[in-house]
Design a protein around this motif. Structure first.
Motif, PDB file in Angstrom:
ATOM      1  N   PRO A 194       0.808  -1.222   0.000  1.00 51.94           N
ATOM      2  CA  PRO A 194       0.000   0.000   0.000  1.00 51.94           C
ATOM      3  C   PRO A 194       0.838   1.268   0.000  1.00 51.94           C
ATOM      4  O   PRO A 194       0.315   2.353  -0.270  1.00 51.94           O
ATOM      5  CB  PRO A 194      -0.832  -0.125   1.287  1.00 51.94           C
ATOM      6  CG  PRO A 194      -0.045  -1.038   2.164  1.00 51.94           C
ATOM      7  CD  PRO A 194       0.661  -1.989   1.257  1.00 51.94           C
ATOM      8  N   ALA A 195       2.122   1.149   0.266  1.00 47.75           N
ATOM      9  CA  ALA A 195       2.989   2.329   0.243  1.00 47.75           C
ATOM     10  C   ALA A 195       3.186   2.847  -1.179  1.00 47.75           C
ATOM     11  O   ALA A 195       3.542   4.013  -1.370  1.00 47.75           O
ATOM     12  CB  ALA A 195       4.341   2.001   0.867  1.00 47.75           C
ATOM     13  N   LEU A 196       2.949   2.001  -2.181  1.00 50.52           N
ATOM     14  CA  LEU A 196       3.142   2.412  -3.565  1.00 50.52           C
ATOM     15  C   LEU A 196       1.993   3.258  -4.090  1.00 50.52           C
ATOM     16  O   LEU A 196       2.146   3.992  -5.064  1.00 50.52           O
ATOM     17  CB  LEU A 196       3.327   1.186  -4.459  1.00 50.52           C
ATOM     18  CG  LEU A 196       4.558   0.317  -4.193  1.00 50.52           C
ATOM     19  CD1 LEU A 196       4.585  -0.870  -5.150  1.00 50.52           C
ATOM     20  CD2 LEU A 196       5.839   1.129  -4.316  1.00 50.52           C
ATOM     21  N   GLY A 197       0.826   3.126  -3.469  1.00 54.18           N
ATOM     22  CA  GLY A 197      -0.343   3.870  -3.913  1.00 54.18           C
ATOM     23  C   GLY A 197      -1.612   3.188  -3.440  1.00 54.18           C
ATOM     24  O   GLY A 197      -1.565   2.118  -2.820  1.00 54.18           O
ATOM     25  N   PRO A 198      -2.786   3.792  -3.703  1.00 53.06           N
ATOM     26  CA  PRO A 198      -4.051   3.128  -3.358  1.00 53.06           C
ATOM     27  C   PRO A 198      -4.091   1.717  -3.925  1.00 53.06           C
ATOM     28  O   PRO A 198      -3.577   1.468  -5.018  1.00 53.06           O
ATOM     29  CB  PRO A 198      -5.098   4.040  -4.014  1.00 53.06           C
ATOM     30  CG  PRO A 198      -4.438   5.377  -4.116  1.00 53.06           C
ATOM     31  CD  PRO A 198      -2.983   5.094  -4.364  1.00 53.06           C
ATOM     32  N   ILE A 199      -4.703   0.795  -3.189  1.00 51.95           N
ATOM     33  CA  ILE A 199      -4.654  -0.604  -3.610  1.00 51.95           C
ATOM     34  C   ILE A 199      -5.328  -0.825  -4.964  1.00 51.95           C
ATOM     35  O   ILE A 199      -4.990  -1.775  -5.674  1.00 51.95           O
ATOM     36  CB  ILE A 199      -5.240  -1.546  -2.547  1.00 51.95           C
ATOM     37  CG1 ILE A 199      -6.716  -1.233  -2.280  1.00 51.95           C
ATOM     38  CG2 ILE A 199      -4.417  -1.473  -1.260  1.00 51.95           C
ATOM     39  CD1 ILE A 199      -7.389  -2.255  -1.358  1.00 51.95           C
TER      40      ILE A 199
END
Length: 341
Positions: A114-119
């Motif tokens: 989830p750190a990369l962006g919204p799931i």
């Protein structure tokens, strides 16, 4: 035993899919076996390739059987696990199809960071559509600084990423989309150099004006009349990644050979064109590099994305039929359930 819902292929379409080709069913949610997990679907991705899976003609993948669950990429929560690789509550990327719940083997699943962006982006800009744009453009199109890249379906999940990546690489990006609102979005929000309406009767002249130095890369998502307008403008050694042909997906008869086919082949020869079809899985080894670069570009605002959300699994057929007609504006998603139960 709890109940789930799924949408199955009720019959094979002839031409455009209709509601009668789909059937909503209720089923008993099964328990996972050893090495498996039970998934609850949060997001379902709808993509044009699914139209091919509804037919039984020759293709690069097996069709969905009549009575089988419609296939598709999903973002899911693990609600029961018989695998040491996943715990209850993990959010994973799966290919569990048009269903509220599914049992899946743990091995092919991937945890979503989830750190990369919204799931939801795991089935969008940071998922299959984004990787399709990334690998098709960079590995086949190979745009160079100052070259002109044209992309069809430029406001969609793949096309929007193609043009923005082209800009990151220093190329000019010209989009082709359906309607003023989409064209305005592609130019003002996504930063393309221009975007033309494929419905415009003056498309051929306007495309030539937008590409005064010709076209070096054409990323094909559509086919049909758009391609007919593009190919006379190809420069020597132009490259054409062929990702999709959505204009032809609902055809049920082989069309006659177009009048321009001979001219096209002359261009292929004399201009030494490279035309290559591809499937994103061809570049599976590039996934980690794609995730690293694309997530950085998204975080830095160099690549923007738009999601077009339909609520409820029962509305997936209507949303899919709309997708094939260009009714969506951005990445078409179905919100099947809440992010946390």
């Amino acid at each position: 035993m709890s109940k789930g819902q799924r949408i199955v292929l009720a019959s094979r379409p002839v031409g455009e899919p209709t509601p009668q080709n789909f059937r909503l069913e209720e089923f008993d949610v099964p328990a996972p076996g050893e090495g498996q997990v039970l998934l609850r679907t949060i997001w379902l991705s709808l993509d044009p390739y699914m139209r091919g899976r509804m037919s039984d003609g020759p293709s690069y993948a097996q069709p969905v059987p009549v009575g089988g669950v419609m296939e598709g990429g999903t973002v899911c929560e693990v609600i029961d696990s018989k695998s040491p690789a996943f715990a209850k509550g993990d959010i994973v990327l799966a290919h569990s199809g048009w269903a509220t719940h599914a049992v899946a083997d743990a091995k092919p699943l991937r945890k979503i960071d989830p750190a990369l962006g919204p799931i939801s982006t795991a089935v969008g800009v940071l998922g299959m559509p984004g990787m399709t744009a990334y690998t098709g453009l960079l590995d086949i199109g190979q745009p160079k600084e100052g070259e002109t890249v044209v992309v069809a379906a430029a406001s969609g999940a793949v096309g929007s990423a193609v043009g923005q990546i082209a800009k990151v690489k220093g190329a000019r990006a010209i989009g082709i989309a359906g309607g003023k609102d989409k064209c305005d979005y592609v130019k003002t929000e996504l930063g393309f150099d221009d975007c033309l309406d494929h419905r415009d009767p003056d498309l051929v002249a306007k495309l030539k004006a937008a590409c005064p130095n010709g076209i070096d890369v054409y990323f094909e998502n559509v086919g049909g009349e758009v391609f007919e307008a593009v190919f006379p403008l190809f420069n020597n050694f132009a490259r054409m990644p062929v990702c999709g042909l959505i204009a032809q997906y609902n055809a049920f008869e082989t069309p006659p050979t177009p009048k321009w086919a001979t001219a096209l082949m002359r261009h292929v020869l004399t201009k030494r064109l490279t035309i290559r079809g591809f499937i994103v899985s061809d570049f599976a080894g590039r996934r980690q590099e794609f995730l690293r670069e694309m997530s950085e570009w998204v975080c830095d605002g160099k690549v923007k994305y738009k999601e077009f959300v339909t609520d409820g699994l029962e509305n997936a057929p209507e949303a899919f039929m709309g997708l094939l007609k260009g009714a969506n504006f951005g990445k078409q998603l179905v919100r099947v359930g809440p992010e946390r139960a």
